[in-house]
Write a protein that holds these residues in place. Structure first.
Motif, PDB file in Angstrom:
ATOM      1  N   GLY B  12      21.412  62.995  78.172  1.00  0.00           N
ATOM      2  CA  GLY B  12      20.706  64.266  78.050  1.00  0.00           C
ATOM      3  C   GLY B  12      21.622  65.426  78.396  1.00  0.00           C
ATOM      4  O   GLY B  12      22.437  65.326  79.313  1.00  0.00           O
ATOM      5  N   SER B  13      21.499  66.518  77.648  1.00  0.00           N
ATOM      6  CA  SER B  13      22.383  67.666  77.888  1.00  0.00           C
ATOM      7  C   SER B  13      21.604  68.937  78.164  1.00  0.00           C
ATOM      8  O   SER B  13      22.032  70.025  77.835  1.00  0.00           O
ATOM      9  N   GLY B  17      21.619  67.533  82.792  1.00  0.00           N
ATOM     10  CA  GLY B  17      22.719  66.737  82.250  1.00  0.00           C
ATOM     11  C   GLY B  17      24.032  67.499  82.249  1.00  0.00           C
ATOM     12  O   GLY B  17      25.089  66.961  82.621  1.00  0.00           O
ATOM     13  N   GLU B  36      23.674  63.109  73.786  1.00  0.00           N
ATOM     14  CA  GLU B  36      22.560  64.028  73.479  1.00  0.00           C
ATOM     15  C   GLU B  36      21.960  63.634  72.136  1.00  0.00           C
ATOM     16  O   GLU B  36      22.674  63.445  71.168  1.00  0.00           O
ATOM     17  N   GLY B  43      19.806  70.816  75.308  1.00  0.00           N
ATOM     18  CA  GLY B  43      18.444  70.297  75.455  1.00  0.00           C
ATOM     19  C   GLY B  43      17.415  71.350  75.079  1.00  0.00           C
ATOM     20  O   GLY B  43      17.585  72.096  74.122  1.00  0.00           O
ATOM     21  N   MET B 117      17.008  62.831  81.100  1.00  0.00           N
ATOM     22  CA  MET B 117      16.253  62.922  79.836  1.00  0.00           C
ATOM     23  C   MET B 117      15.162  63.973  79.878  1.00  0.00           C
ATOM     24  O   MET B 117      14.492  64.208  78.875  1.00  0.00           O
TER      25      MET B 117
END
Lengths: 486, 424
Positions: B12-13, B17, B36, B43, B117
């Protein structure tokens, strides 16, 4: 000018209509199926208990009992030929009061009279050993080993796709407006898209079969809807059932059952409420409460905290009651089907065979086609592939590497297949029924913003024209202001 | 055979993240990878074009994309590897990851993993809202994505159920786009999101909010035509006679966020039913050694800035773990939620961690108290730390720092408990 010329028009693309279309595609005939919704199986056939019944509790001696029991024997082969999800899980009919317990021997005798010979009585301990999470109020039960579960819409879609592969023409989003007869013989069917010349009409309009019957002036019955509300539970709800759990039926209804689904959820319902509007598929506070309370008598741990969605379906109730399949005397070429009620998902292939025989009896020439292909194959879902299968699939088509539904792990490759299959999906719901995208825990929160754009791209239409379930159910209204100025 | 080996893999970015990857790299981990599933880094920040980000970390009022960019620049500057359009499908407890991307399946071995996430929105189905099932029912975040990313309006006339932050922000945004927002209804007796959003999004734009109201029916066969609202009693039951029909073509839902932990479970990570997120210690490590969690995947924060801080914390320790492959201390003090505390994080805490620096407890209350309260941290029944709040509400997270000098007060204790008490 005719829109189309054919030998047989089937009105209605529900379970029964699709089964008839496939059955008739075995013969040297031209057939057309006309369906008013944008997809097959969009009404009664999609929202029900998703069970293939054995017919153990059908009215003894009735056409319904005969067709349900006959159909039940067809499913092992049918599911294999058409590749739709179907599992023989077996049912437990559970008594939770002494009075109910006392009714079981009678139900067992009824099963025997219907030709369902493997139904047997189980004591309390045995029932709880098989399904330990059931209520400790259990007195005992009946085991009905051949009761099975199915994906009813995938079954209908499979039959339709196979019919199309064998030459049947489907007109979706097309409503029948009249049936033309001359000198007591069927000539044509009028639709919202034009006139179809035909000498045979099969009325498989289910909920609306009375309205279609009126078009040939042959309606000595009425159909009213009986609504049933359901819950679908999360796959990770903290209770599991391996069998269909049936309550002891009452005179009015089979009662509120709990069943595993072919996709690993639990389904709970239905209510049985007589209503007037044939399209009123809303769920209600009272109905949902009734389902929960009723089902908790069987499975106390059940809780609405674990639901992911709810739906309601309508069963067509015929007045007077009873399956009726008849060829008309006044209008040669017209065959009416009515009274196929909640057991219709099960009985559909047997109804189709019955219609076939009846039609032949009254003059339809049935010469088998040598090139009939009974097989239809579904893509193996990405979600159930092994690591190796996934790697191989991605290598062949990179779209397998793009997950568009995070909950059910549906890939773009599967969405594309749903759109470009012989009975191509044209709406979000149609894609959902073919791929499971949107059926998971987040209920379309993720895929619902992605799939409309794939549909628009593939169909070459503006995204504002993409619908949830046909015209009027557009998902977006138009570009934002900034976009309009650009 | 894994095709790739990494020191730290961050899934997750979003704000968690990005921060975790930066902190892991800065701590000395060499191969840090962000995976990602979207096509860009950032995100959900990417679709948050409103301001309000960065006030705590940068003392600046930034939009979501601007805020994300600050971290994306650092990620790139530090040489963190990123994989976009890539979805992780499976993680094993031995920290092997299976992911797919366009045309490729990947198997990656990680010395440490940071789960980042985020969360997802509660749906209509989870609430069992009665009525028909037409087009035109969307979560606030779905509407946000349609408008800000895709450039399309999902409706013209809106009713909104729930008063979460995204719902309030979208209410204002819809007004900007020329739509009508008929009303927002909230089942609770208080606003679900931040007061600042209530003022800046609802009050300033004359959008009516009805507390202790809910939607009891949806009308419309193909597209939403109206919703029916009703007042509820103290048990959240609709009060007969209070029904009101609100004509609209769209119902937006802003009724809560749920940490997204499907992957965590596959890795054997145990979840706290109260938060929906993993049990974590003060380093944000889960029960599975080497698997850390950060941000809204653990519990839902009020501000992205706080998510970033959680990301730094988890990333730093994940980096440390990757370098030394050593599980942290086994001396764990349980942290217990006492009176009027819904949950408190971390779930366990090493008392010696205070020697390394202050440790923060994060909690939410169970019910609101609109009067001054004490938030008490106690060890073996003795007060360790006390913080005064002017009021407390479930919608506002409370954070308490335990300073290093409190170390002595908790050494030897079996558990820490946190409770909220009205000042008398």
């Amino acid at each position: 000018m005719y829109l189309w010329k054919t030998d047989v028009v089937i009105i209605g693309g529900g379970s029964v209509g699709c089964a008839i279309a496939r059955e008739l595609s075995r013969f040297q005939l031209k057939s057309v199926l006309v369906e008013k919704n944008e997809d097959v199986c969009a009404l009664t056939g999609k929202a029900n208990s998703a069970i293939i019944h054995t017919g153990f509790d059908a009215p003894v001696g009735s056409l319904e009992a005969k067709l349900v029991v006959a159909a039940r024997r067809m499913y092992d082969q049918l599911a294999q030929e058409l590749d739709f999800p179907y599992q023989v899980v077996g049912a437990l009919l559970v008594a939770v009061t002494k009075e109910q317990w006392q009714l079981l021997p009678e139900l067992q005798r009824k099963a025997l009279r219907n030709g369902v010979f493997d139904v047997h009585l189980l004591g309390r301990e045995r029932v709880l050993a098989i399904e330990p999470e059931l209520s400790d109020q259990v007195y005992g039960g009946l085991a009905i080993p051949r009761e099975s579960i199915v994906s009813p819409y995938e079954m209908a879609i499979a039959m339709a796709e196979n019919a199309i592969a064998n030459g049947v023409k489907f007109f979706l989003g097309t409503r029948v407006t009249g049936i033309e007869t001359t000198g007591g013989t069927v000539q044509a069917v009028s639709t919202t898209r034009g006139k179809i010349k035909t000498s045979w009409v099969i009325n498989a309009a289910g909920m609306y079969c009375d309205e279609v019957a009126q078009m040939v002036g042959e309606c000595d019955f009425t159909i009213t809807p009986r609504r049933g509300e359901f819950f679908i539970m999360d796959k990770e709800a903290p209770y599991k059932l391996r069998h269909i759990i049936l309550p002891v039926p009452t005179r009015i209804s089979k009662g509120i059952l709990i069943s595993p689904t072919v996709s690993g959820n639990l389904l709970v319902g239905p209510t049985a409420e007589d209503i007037e509007d044939k399209s009123d598929t809303r769920v209600t506070v009272a109905g949902l409460a009734q389902v929960m309370t009723g089902a908790q008598k069987l499975l106390p741990a059940l809780s609405s905290a674990h639901t992911i969605t709810q739906y309601a379906g309508l069963r067509p109730v015929r007045h007077p009651e009873g399956y009726t399949v008849e060829a008309s005397r006044q209008n040669r070429g017209y065959i009416g089907i009515s009274g196929v009620r909640s057991t219709g998902v099960t009985s559909a292939p047997a109804v189709a065979a019955y219609v076939r025989d009846l039609a032949e009896e009254v003059g339809l020439k049935l010469i088998p086609r040598s090139n009939f292909n009974p097989l239809r194959r579904q893509l193996k879902p990405f979600a159930s592939m092994t690591y190796q299968e996934r790697a191989a699939a991605i290598k062949v088509d990179p779209h397998w590497g793009h997950v568009v539904c995070r909950c059910e792990h549906v890939t773009e490759a599967e969405v594309l297949r749903a759109i470009h299959s012989p009975l191509g999906a044209r709406s979000l719901d149609a894609i959902k029924r073919r791929t499971r995208a949107g059926m998971g825990r987040c209920q379309g929160g993720f895929c619902g913003v992605r799939i409309p754009f794939i549909l628009a791209r593939e169909l070459g239409i503006p995204v504002e024209a993409v619908t949830k379930k046909g015209p009027g159910s557009e998902i977006l209204v138009g570009p934002i202001r900034g976009e309009m100025m650009r | 055979m894994p095709e790739k080996k990494c020191d730290v893999v961050v899934i997750g970015s979003g704000p968690a993240g990005l921060a975790a990857a930066i902190a892991a790299k800065e701590r000395g981990a060499e191969d840090v990878l962000i995976i990602e599933r979207g096509e860009e880094l950032g995100g959900i920040l990417i679709q948050c074009i409103h301001t309000g980000f960065g006030l705590e970390i940068f003392q600046e009022d930034l939009t979501g994309p601007e805020y994300a960019q600050r971290f994306i620049d650092r990620v790139e500057g530090l040489g963190v590897e990123t994989m976009l359009g890539t979805m992780v499908l499976d993680i094993t407890p031995a920290r092997r990851l299976y992911a797919i991307q366009w045309g490729r399946l990947l198997e990656i071995e990680a010395r440490a993993i940071v789960l980042a996430m985020g969360c997802r929105e509660r749906s209509r189905g989870a609430l069992a809202i009665p009525g028909t099932r037409p087009a035109g029912i969307y979560t606030a975040g779905t509407a946000q994505r349609f408008i800000e990313i895709e450039g399309y309006m999902p409706g013209e006339r809106f009713a909104i159920l729930g008063s979460g932050d995204i719902g309030m922000i979208m209410a204002r945004r819809l007004v900007f786009e020329g739509a009508r927002v008929e009303r927002m209804v909230e089942v609770l007796p208080y606003v679900g999101g931040l007061v600042r959003n209530y003022v800046q999004c609802l009050v300033d734009y004359d959008i009516p909010l009805q507390l202790q109201h809910t939607v009891i029916d949806v009308k419309g066969r193909d597209r939403v035509e109206a919703v029916v609202s009703a007042q509820v009693d103290d048990n959240f039951q609709p009060i007969p006679g209070s029904e009101e029909t609100i004509p609209c073509d769209t119902l937006l839902l802003s009724v809560g966020l749920i940490p997204e932990n499907e992957l965590s479970k596959k890795a054997g990570v145990e979840l706290d039913p109260l938060t929906g997120g993993p049990y974590v210690d003060e380093t944000m490590q889960t029960n599975v050694p080497g698997i850390f969690a950060a941000g809204n995947v653990v519990h839902v924060y009020d501000l992205a800035d706080w998510v970033t801080e959680a990301g730094y914390l988890a990333g730093r320790h994940a980096g440390e773990y990757a370098i030394h492959q050593r599980r942290g201390s086994e001396r764990k003090l349980r942290v217990i939620a006492g009176d009027n505390v819904h949950h408190v994080l971390p779930h366990v805490l090493d008392p010696l961690s205070l020697e390394r620096g202050p440790q923060e407890l994060q909690l939410r209350v169970q019910w609101p108290v609109e009067a001054p309260v004490w938030v008490n941290v106690e060890a073996n029944g003795k007060l360790v730390k006390r913080k005064t709040e002017r009021y407390v509400r479930p919608s506002e997270m409370i954070r308490i720092k335990l300073p290093p000098e409190d170390h002595g007060k908790i050494v030897g204790a079996k558990e820490l408990s946190v409770r909220v008490e009205e000042k008398s």
